[in-house]
Design an enzyme around this catalytic site. Sequence first.
Site, PDB file in Angstrom:
ATOM      1  CB  SER A 132     -20.395   0.610  -6.083  1.00  0.00           C
ATOM      2  OG  SER A 132     -19.287   1.363  -5.617  1.00  0.00           O
ATOM      3  CD  GLU A 161     -12.811  -3.684  -8.476  1.00  0.00           C
ATOM      4  OE1 GLU A 161     -12.936  -2.451  -8.650  1.00  0.00           O
ATOM      5  OE2 GLU A 161     -11.723  -4.248  -8.290  1.00  0.00           O
ATOM      6  CG  ASP A 177      -1.539  -3.794 -13.529  1.00  0.00           C
ATOM      7  OD1 ASP A 177      -1.241  -2.601 -13.287  1.00  0.00           O
ATOM      8  OD2 ASP A 177      -2.221  -4.504 -12.768  1.00  0.00           O
ATOM      9  CG  PHE A 210      -4.059  -7.624  -3.351  1.00  0.00           C
ATOM     10  CD1 PHE A 210      -3.431  -8.445  -4.266  1.00  0.00           C
ATOM     11  CD2 PHE A 210      -5.354  -7.952  -2.956  1.00  0.00           C
ATOM     12  CE1 PHE A 210      -4.058  -9.569  -4.781  1.00  0.00           C
ATOM     13  CE2 PHE A 210      -5.992  -9.072  -3.460  1.00  0.00           C
ATOM     14  CZ  PHE A 210      -5.342  -9.889  -4.375  1.00  0.00           C
ATOM     15  CG  HIS A 259     -15.953   0.691  -5.513  1.00  0.00           C
ATOM     16  ND1 HIS A 259     -17.000   0.345  -6.344  1.00  0.00           N
ATOM     17  CD2 HIS A 259     -14.868  -0.015  -5.939  1.00  0.00           C
ATOM     18  CE1 HIS A 259     -16.552  -0.533  -7.238  1.00  0.00           C
ATOM     19  NE2 HIS A 259     -15.279  -0.776  -6.998  1.00  0.00           N
TER      20      HIS A 259
END
Length: 299
Positions: A15, A17, A109, A220, A270
């Site tokens: 998958s 994103e 968030d 990140f 993913h």
Amino acid sequence: MKIGELLKKGTFSISFEFFPPKTEEGERELFDTIKSLECLSPTFVSVTYGAGGSTRDRTKRVVERIHQQTHMTVMAHLTCIAHSREEIISILREYKEIGIENILALRGDLPANMPNFKPPDGACKHANELVRLIRSSFGEHFSVGVASYPEGHPESPNMEWEIRYFKKKVMEGADFSITQMFFINDYYYRFIDMCYKEGIDIPIIPGIMPITNFRQISKFASMCGATIPDDLIKRLEPHMDDQEETTKIGVEFAIKQCEDLLKNGVPGLHFYTLNKSRATLEIYQAIKDKVLALRSYLP
């Protein structure tokens, strides 16, 4: 197609994103990326949701375009912290009406530009409450995924606390989970062991972030508490301003990471693409034979 049902059958999942772009040009580039990745026949793709609901309309537009213009199953991310329950139900109803069957349920968030932000009265303040709301309002229409944090959520005091709250999401009806990015596989394996001991048996798909921009990914990682191995940092630091060399090192590392995960029986992979296809395609080509063997097998 419901993701949870596919995973229950033993389908090995690949998958990708994406995030909703801010501009028309960004959206054109995103759909070029989507076109290049569609040929890999992903199990599903997902579209993120901005802090405080800031990308509500853009997320829905991208989700709807993928659903209508491609053959891919698409999952919409949905955060709850800045929405009333009525707003959440309205958003989910819109997704149901256009044929979306998969939701990634997240707390989300807090809005960075609102230091005194308070959730609306009656809002779902945690992801487990959002899962409960989805199930109570829509039954089994949606397959519901949730996030998991192999190194602990930044707000978690310890991993025991982390597992306890993750289990709440599972008990409310989550079908599967996708992890936050991690670079040290042992964190994932330990997390899976802790879940197993607590009776948590939903598929937990590892999230892979190919490093193509060291400064960006370091930021990140610091925000979400992911550890970048010291030896990888030492390899990357001399090439911070060299995009090609950074990508080469990052892709090589991700290939080895994925190969180890595949050896250890993960339910899928993913990829956090950052709306780019090159690194993900290179990684997939390197592991393709192993992935195809797993995808052709159903227990």
